[in-house]
Design a protein around this motif. Structure first.
Motif, PDB file in Angstrom:
ATOM      1  N   PRO A   1     -41.642  29.080 -29.223  1.00  0.00           N
ATOM      2  CA  PRO A   1     -41.288  27.645 -29.306  1.00  0.00           C
ATOM      3  C   PRO A   1     -39.886  27.359 -28.785  1.00  0.00           C
ATOM      4  O   PRO A   1     -39.659  26.310 -28.171  1.00  0.00           O
ATOM      5  N   LEU A   2     -38.946  28.282 -29.015  1.00  0.00           N
ATOM      6  CA  LEU A   2     -37.589  28.082 -28.509  1.00  0.00           C
ATOM      7  C   LEU A   2     -37.571  28.108 -26.981  1.00  0.00           C
ATOM      8  O   LEU A   2     -36.841  27.337 -26.340  1.00  0.00           O
ATOM      9  N   PHE A   3     -38.390  28.988 -26.404  1.00  0.00           N
ATOM     10  CA  PHE A   3     -38.448  29.081 -24.953  1.00  0.00           C
ATOM     11  C   PHE A   3     -38.952  27.779 -24.332  1.00  0.00           C
ATOM     12  O   PHE A   3     -38.372  27.254 -23.383  1.00  0.00           O
ATOM     13  N   PHE A   4     -40.038  27.236 -24.874  1.00  0.00           N
ATOM     14  CA  PHE A   4     -40.593  25.997 -24.310  1.00  0.00           C
ATOM     15  C   PHE A   4     -39.667  24.803 -24.549  1.00  0.00           C
ATOM     16  O   PHE A   4     -39.570  23.897 -23.712  1.00  0.00           O
TER      17      PHE A   4
ATOM     18  N   ILE B   1     -35.682  21.121 -22.002  1.00  0.00           N
ATOM     19  CA  ILE B   1     -34.354  20.500 -22.035  1.00  0.00           C
ATOM     20  C   ILE B   1     -33.425  21.061 -20.960  1.00  0.00           C
ATOM     21  O   ILE B   1     -32.688  20.319 -20.306  1.00  0.00           O
ATOM     22  N   LEU B   2     -33.467  22.378 -20.762  1.00  0.00           N
ATOM     23  CA  LEU B   2     -32.518  23.023 -19.863  1.00  0.00           C
ATOM     24  C   LEU B   2     -33.072  23.201 -18.457  1.00  0.00           C
ATOM     25  O   LEU B   2     -32.416  22.905 -17.466  1.00  0.00           O
ATOM     26  N   GLY B   3     -34.303  23.726 -18.369  1.00  0.00           N
ATOM     27  CA  GLY B   3     -34.903  23.985 -17.063  1.00  0.00           C
ATOM     28  C   GLY B   3     -34.112  25.025 -16.290  1.00  0.00           C
ATOM     29  O   GLY B   3     -33.289  25.755 -16.836  1.00  0.00           O
ATOM     30  N   GLY B   4     -34.374  25.121 -14.987  1.00  0.00           N
ATOM     31  CA  GLY B   4     -33.585  25.999 -14.142  1.00  0.00           C
ATOM     32  C   GLY B   4     -34.077  27.430 -14.131  1.00  0.00           C
ATOM     33  O   GLY B   4     -34.951  27.841 -14.902  1.00  0.00           O
TER      34      GLY B   4
ATOM     35  N   GLY C   1     -36.856  38.066 -20.302  1.00  0.00           N
ATOM     36  CA  GLY C   1     -36.155  38.846 -21.327  1.00  0.00           C
ATOM     37  C   GLY C   1     -36.883  38.850 -22.653  1.00  0.00           C
ATOM     38  O   GLY C   1     -37.013  39.886 -23.311  1.00  0.00           O
ATOM     39  N   ILE C   2     -37.388  37.688 -23.060  1.00  0.00           N
ATOM     40  CA  ILE C   2     -38.129  37.585 -24.322  1.00  0.00           C
ATOM     41  C   ILE C   2     -39.397  38.430 -24.277  1.00  0.00           C
ATOM     42  O   ILE C   2     -39.688  39.209 -25.192  1.00  0.00           O
ATOM     43  N   GLY C   3     -40.170  38.257 -23.205  1.00  0.00           N
ATOM     44  CA  GLY C   3     -41.433  38.992 -23.087  1.00  0.00           C
ATOM     45  C   GLY C   3     -41.239  40.489 -23.008  1.00  0.00           C
ATOM     46  O   GLY C   3     -41.943  41.260 -23.672  1.00  0.00           O
TER      47      GLY C   3
ATOM     48  N   GLY D   1     -33.715  33.413 -28.310  1.00  0.00           N
ATOM     49  CA  GLY D   1     -33.201  33.200 -29.653  1.00  0.00           C
ATOM     50  C   GLY D   1     -32.026  32.246 -29.724  1.00  0.00           C
ATOM     51  O   GLY D   1     -32.058  31.135 -29.196  1.00  0.00           O
ATOM     52  N   SER D   2     -30.963  32.690 -30.393  1.00  0.00           N
ATOM     53  CA  SER D   2     -29.813  31.826 -30.648  1.00  0.00           C
ATOM     54  C   SER D   2     -29.121  31.389 -29.371  1.00  0.00           C
ATOM     55  O   SER D   2     -28.452  30.359 -29.340  1.00  0.00           O
ATOM     56  N   ASP D   3     -29.277  32.160 -28.298  1.00  0.00           N
ATOM     57  CA  ASP D   3     -28.681  31.770 -27.026  1.00  0.00           C
ATOM     58  C   ASP D   3     -29.294  30.464 -26.520  1.00  0.00           C
ATOM     59  O   ASP D   3     -28.594  29.584 -26.023  1.00  0.00           O
TER      60      ASP D   3
END
Length: 287
Positions: free
Chosen positions: A66-69, A74-77, A86-88, A140-142
């Motif tokens: 959910p944080l990724f989506f 919001i950020l895109g790019g 990195g997450i996967g 995550g927090s990043d």
């Protein structure tokens, strides 16, 4: 996508995969077996492991999706794409190492808390340093910090620190106080290793030489040391006299020689020496 762009993507993705593999290994080999902690969303996955026995590979993916989506919206790019990689890859390597430990192919390190915290700091720092150096994150927090910075103007450092404090405070319910102190050692070492990797292993010195004879000093440096020198026009604030500053970057073994040249030409030369952690160009690393 042409071959040049494809090559650039591969050169970025492979180091991110390597970094997440090292990071996952450090978590499962040093952190979790010794009941240590970590900050960010990774810290939450460790807490879930301690409290409920939930697999970190599963909880890491579950928390970060959910944080990724949200970050994508919001950020895109391009960076959010590398964050997804990195997450996967982190969840994948956590799963791989979990299976290897379960089957006894890897024996976890549970000998000494001091050594465990030292080695954990090195491995986690090395893994994250590689990931960050090539433009990725482990999510995550990043992601939360970037969103808070973009939407509300909060400092990313402040957001990440706040999240880490909350998670470490919650960990006191499941982790001994002594282990939290060992965790702080690991976090400190990890931060230094991350800085070392991001700034580059190569270290040089930048000389700024203020002298009435700066052009003469520059000529000798160029001839005797085969180093490029930049002459910068300057005006003394007190004397109001025009002069030049000589700016030159040299490797560590050349520091003493350059200093001797400057002082031999002008014993009253004002010399400023700064650390340079990464140098690209002729005579140093080529891009």
């Amino acid at each position: 996508m042409n071959s040049f762009k494809l090559s650039g993507v591969v050169k970025t993705v492979l180091p991110i995969l390597l970094g997440t593999a090292i990071y996952a290994f450090g978590l499962l080999y040093f952190i979790i077996p010794n009941q240590l902690m970590e900050g960010g969303v990774t810290g939450i996955t460790i807490l879930l492991k301690y409290a409920f026995g939930i697999s970190p590979s599963f909880s890491n993916l579950l928390l970060n999706i959910p944080l990724f989506f949200l970050g994508w919206r919001i950020l895109g790019g391009r960076q959010i794409v590398y964050t997804g990689i990195g997450i996967g890859s982190l969840s994948f390597f956590l799963w791989i190492f979990e299976k290897m430990i379960e089957h006894g192919w890897i024996e976890t390190f549970e000998t000494d808390y001091i050594l465990a915290s030292l080695y954990a700091g090195v491995t986690l720092g090395a893994g994250l340093g590689i990931v960050f150096r090539f433009g990725g994150t482990t999510g995550g927090s990043d992601i939360v910090a970037r969103i808070m910075n973009r939407k509300y103007g909060f400092s990313m450092g402040q957001v990440i620190l706040t999240i880490d404090i909350i998670i470490i405070a919650l960990s006191l319910f499941y982790v001994a106080k002594e282990n939290i102190l060992y965790t702080l050692v690991a976090v400190f070492i990890a931060s230094k290793v991350i800085d070392f990797i991001q700034e580059g292993a190569y270290s040089a010195k930048a000389f700024t030489i203020i002298s009435d004879h700066a052009p003469d000093i520059a000529d000798i440096i160029t001839k005797e040391m085969d180093r490029g020198v930049t002459l910068i026009p300057a005006i003394g604030a007190y004397s109001k006299q025009s002069k030049y500053m000589a700016y030159c970057v040299v490797s560590r073994p050349e520091i003493r020689r350059l200093h001797q040249i400057a002082k031999s030409v002008d014993p009253r030369a004002f010399i400023i020496i700064n650390d340079v952690h990464d140098v690209h160009g002729e005579g140093f690393k080529e891009d």
